[in-house]
Design a protein around this motif. Structure first.
Motif, PDB file in Angstrom:
ATOM      1  N   GLY A 170      33.047  41.870  48.723  1.00  0.00           N
ATOM      2  CA  GLY A 170      33.252  43.291  49.018  1.00  0.00           C
ATOM      3  C   GLY A 170      34.704  43.728  48.922  1.00  0.00           C
ATOM      4  O   GLY A 170      35.602  42.950  48.553  1.00  0.00           O
ATOM      5  N   CYS A 171      34.942  44.979  49.256  1.00  0.00           N
ATOM      6  CA  CYS A 171      36.292  45.535  49.175  1.00  0.00           C
ATOM      7  C   CYS A 171      36.368  46.767  50.080  1.00  0.00           C
ATOM      8  O   CYS A 171      35.420  47.541  50.145  1.00  0.00           O
ATOM      9  N   SER A 172      37.492  46.912  50.761  1.00  0.00           N
ATOM     10  CA  SER A 172      37.655  48.076  51.660  1.00  0.00           C
ATOM     11  C   SER A 172      38.745  49.019  51.167  1.00  0.00           C
ATOM     12  O   SER A 172      39.270  49.811  51.942  1.00  0.00           O
ATOM     13  N   ASN A 173      39.101  48.915  49.899  1.00  0.00           N
ATOM     14  CA  ASN A 173      40.239  49.720  49.421  1.00  0.00           C
ATOM     15  C   ASN A 173      39.870  51.137  49.001  1.00  0.00           C
ATOM     16  O   ASN A 173      40.719  52.016  49.025  1.00  0.00           O
ATOM     17  N   PHE A 174      38.671  51.336  48.561  1.00  0.00           N
ATOM     18  CA  PHE A 174      38.207  52.670  48.157  1.00  0.00           C
ATOM     19  C   PHE A 174      39.143  53.358  47.162  1.00  0.00           C
ATOM     20  O   PHE A 174      39.551  54.502  47.357  1.00  0.00           O
ATOM     21  N   CYS A 175      39.483  52.670  46.088  1.00  0.00           N
ATOM     22  CA  CYS A 175      40.156  53.339  44.973  1.00  0.00           C
ATOM     23  C   CYS A 175      39.186  54.449  44.540  1.00  0.00           C
ATOM     24  O   CYS A 175      37.970  54.223  44.486  1.00  0.00           O
ATOM     25  N   SER A 176      39.730  55.613  44.230  1.00  0.00           N
ATOM     26  CA  SER A 176      38.854  56.788  44.158  1.00  0.00           C
ATOM     27  C   SER A 176      37.845  56.736  43.010  1.00  0.00           C
ATOM     28  O   SER A 176      36.841  57.428  43.039  1.00  0.00           O
ATOM     29  N   TYR A 177      38.100  55.899  42.000  1.00  0.00           N
ATOM     30  CA  TYR A 177      37.200  55.835  40.837  1.00  0.00           C
ATOM     31  C   TYR A 177      36.173  54.714  40.966  1.00  0.00           C
ATOM     32  O   TYR A 177      35.305  54.570  40.112  1.00  0.00           O
ATOM     33  N   CYS A 178      36.286  53.899  42.005  1.00  0.00           N
ATOM     34  CA  CYS A 178      35.598  52.601  41.998  1.00  0.00           C
ATOM     35  C   CYS A 178      34.358  52.565  42.895  1.00  0.00           C
ATOM     36  O   CYS A 178      34.379  52.988  44.049  1.00  0.00           O
ATOM     37  N   VAL A 179      33.319  51.983  42.358  1.00  0.00           N
ATOM     38  CA  VAL A 179      32.025  51.958  43.037  1.00  0.00           C
ATOM     39  C   VAL A 179      31.868  50.692  43.901  1.00  0.00           C
ATOM     40  O   VAL A 179      30.966  50.607  44.732  1.00  0.00           O
ATOM     41  N   SER A 263      44.160  40.225  41.941  1.00  0.00           N
ATOM     42  CA  SER A 263      45.191  40.601  42.904  1.00  0.00           C
ATOM     43  C   SER A 263      45.335  42.113  42.927  1.00  0.00           C
ATOM     44  O   SER A 263      45.252  42.770  41.894  1.00  0.00           O
ATOM     45  N   HIS A 264      45.564  42.651  44.105  1.00  0.00           N
ATOM     46  CA  HIS A 264      45.862  44.081  44.211  1.00  0.00           C
ATOM     47  C   HIS A 264      47.372  44.236  44.436  1.00  0.00           C
ATOM     48  O   HIS A 264      47.911  43.615  45.355  1.00  0.00           O
ATOM     49  N   PRO A 265      48.046  45.062  43.623  1.00  0.00           N
ATOM     50  CA  PRO A 265      49.508  45.172  43.774  1.00  0.00           C
ATOM     51  C   PRO A 265      49.950  45.491  45.201  1.00  0.00           C
ATOM     52  O   PRO A 265      50.951  44.947  45.676  1.00  0.00           O
TER      53      PRO A 265
HETATM   54  S1  SF4 Z   1      39.374  48.880  42.015  1.00  0.00           S
HETATM   55 FE1  SF4 Z   1      40.016  49.239  44.150  1.00  0.00          FE
HETATM   56  S2  SF4 Z   1      38.121  49.658  45.300  1.00  0.00           S
HETATM   57 FE2  SF4 Z   1      37.528  48.747  43.329  1.00  0.00          FE
HETATM   58  S3  SF4 Z   1      37.317  46.562  43.766  1.00  0.00           S
HETATM   59 FE3  SF4 Z   1      39.398  46.880  43.011  1.00  0.00          FE
HETATM   60  S4  SF4 Z   1      40.640  47.206  44.848  1.00  0.00           S
HETATM   61 FE4  SF4 Z   1      38.485  47.455  45.460  1.00  0.00          FE
END
Ligand code: SF4
Length: 405
Positions: A170-179, A263-265
């Motif tokens: 999972g992921c909790s970042n909620f990039c606005s384009y990402c499902v 990796s997330h910057p």
């Molecule tokens: S793009 Fe953003 S919301 Fe989507 S998986 Fe990567 S870090 Fe998470």
């Protein structure tokens, strides 16, 4: 006769690993696998919902198995299951779009697949030979919020030498384009001892290389765990972060090489680069998705960093990790992206000189924040911008190839 299963996987490495997990679970139940879809009793599509294009491919494949007579029910057809991100995103609506689908299972429910298949086959006539109307039974499981740890220990790997090891889901970042946060749920980290156990089991099976998987590996933090101290009975609580995990894995006997994605910057720091340089078995390779070179677009994307921050990271990476390779992801044509915004991305790619870049044309994804914005960059403009960056990157990659880098 043992039933044969055909599995087709779409999308990222996380899905590749999920398909292995599913195959491992089904193998334990006695199913066989086939590469020939027309010989399968059960067809599983492990799907990706990250881009419209990925979804379209799945629908067109699923459509191939429609009953020739135009009805849903007919004898001797295979069971069809949709698994993964499309399953979670559309749930039971899938049965309206594709009435030939029998079951739908989200990423957090994959452990239930063997039970679902059993239930459906039991729904055939009591003797199990003649299909009855019960064969029309539709099942969907999309409410799960975690996976049982055992599913990672079936010992099934597609490759003889290399294995993917999930460290977080999972992921909790909620990039606005990402499902992803909507279909795979919030970030959940596996316990580090479970991860180490899985790696050791893989090594026992002859695996020598692993790739650690997570949507944002840098955010990894294990739950606090009790640790007995060797000098006495004292017990302390410890928490293992991603850097600690890399160092521990580097010390595992029998492991020759390992790497990690993605990796997330915003969660990447100099400490990671130092660990990459220090850990001899860790591949000097960083996939660091930038997505855009424009500060305005990065903000709209909810990425949590700006252009300068990203470029500073790259500079530090190159200073610290000698000879390290770096790749990225880019989206062109995000809503409101102007020619100037695009130029910022183009210039960033030129400036950084990535070893490779994965370039995508923006497409709105249901339920995401960006889906509420007007998708106002023309298709032809998206295609042009995509082509321009692709050509630029091809030239850069060619130079690397010439220099043998
Ligand atoms: S793009 Fe953003 S919301 Fe989507 S998986 Fe990567 S870090 Fe998470």
């Amino acid at each position: 006769m043992r039933k044969k299963i055909f599995v087709r996987t779409y999308g990222c490495q996380m899905n590749v690993r999920d398909s292995e997990v599913i195959c491992g679970l089904l193998r334990k139940e006695g199913y066989k696998f086939t590469d020939e879809v027309d010989k399968a009793d059960i067809i599983l599509f492990n799907t990706c919902s990250v881009r419209q294009h990925a979804e379209d491919k799945v629908w067109s494949q699923v459509g191939r198995f429609k009953n020739k007579k135009g009805t849903v029910l007919y004898e001797n057809r295979p069971l069809i299951g949709i698994v993964g991100c499309i399953a979670q995103n559309y749930k039971e609506k899938i049965f309206e779009q594709a009435p030939n689908v029998d079951f739908v299972v989200g990423p957090s429910d994959i452990d239930k697949i063997p039970g679902i298949i059993k239930r459906i086959f039991r729904g055939q006539s009591p003797s199990g030979t003649v299909p009855s109307t019960l064969f029309e039974m539709k099942i969907w499981e999309t409410d799960g919020d975690s996976r049982p740890e055992e599913i990672y220990h079936t010992g099934f790997y597609e490759d003889k030498e290399h294995a993917y090891v999930v460290i977080s889901e999972g992921c909790s970042n909620f990039c606005s384009y990402c499902v992803v946060p909507y279909v795979r749920g919030p970030l959940r980290n596996r316990g580090y001892k479970d991860i180490l156990k899985e790696i050791e089991e893989a090594i026992d099976k002859g695996i020598t290389k692993i790739t650690l998987l997570g949507q944002n590996v840098n955010a990894y933090k294990s739950q606090s765990q009790c640790v007995s101290l060797p000098e006495g009975d004292k017990v302390t609580m410890s928490q293992v972060n991603f850097i600690d995990l890399l160092k521990i894995i580097n010390g595992i006997k029998g492991l020759k090489e390992f790497s990690f994605i993605t990796s997330h910057p915003k969660d990447t720091a100099i400490e990671l680069f130092k660990a990459m340089e220090d850990c001899a078995k860790l591949k000097k390779y960083l996939h660091l998705p930038v997505q855009s070179g424009s500060d305005r677009i990065l903000k709209l994307m909810n990425r949590g960093y700006n252009r300068k921050f990203y470029l500073d990271l790259i500079n530090n990476y190159r200073k610290i990790v000698k000879g390290g390779q770096v790749t990225t992801d880019i989206i062109v044509g995000f809503p409101t992206e102007t020619q100037n915004d695009f130029q910022d991305t183009y210039d960033l790619v030129k400036n950084v000189q990535f070893n490779a870049a994965f370039i995508f044309k923006y497409s709105p994804r249901p339920n995401t924040q960006a889906a509420n914005m007007v998708d106002d960059v023309l298709k032809s403009e998206k295609e042009k911008r995509h082509r321009l960056i692709l050509e630029l990157q091809k030239g850069i990659s060619k130079e690397y190839a010439k220099s043998g880098y």
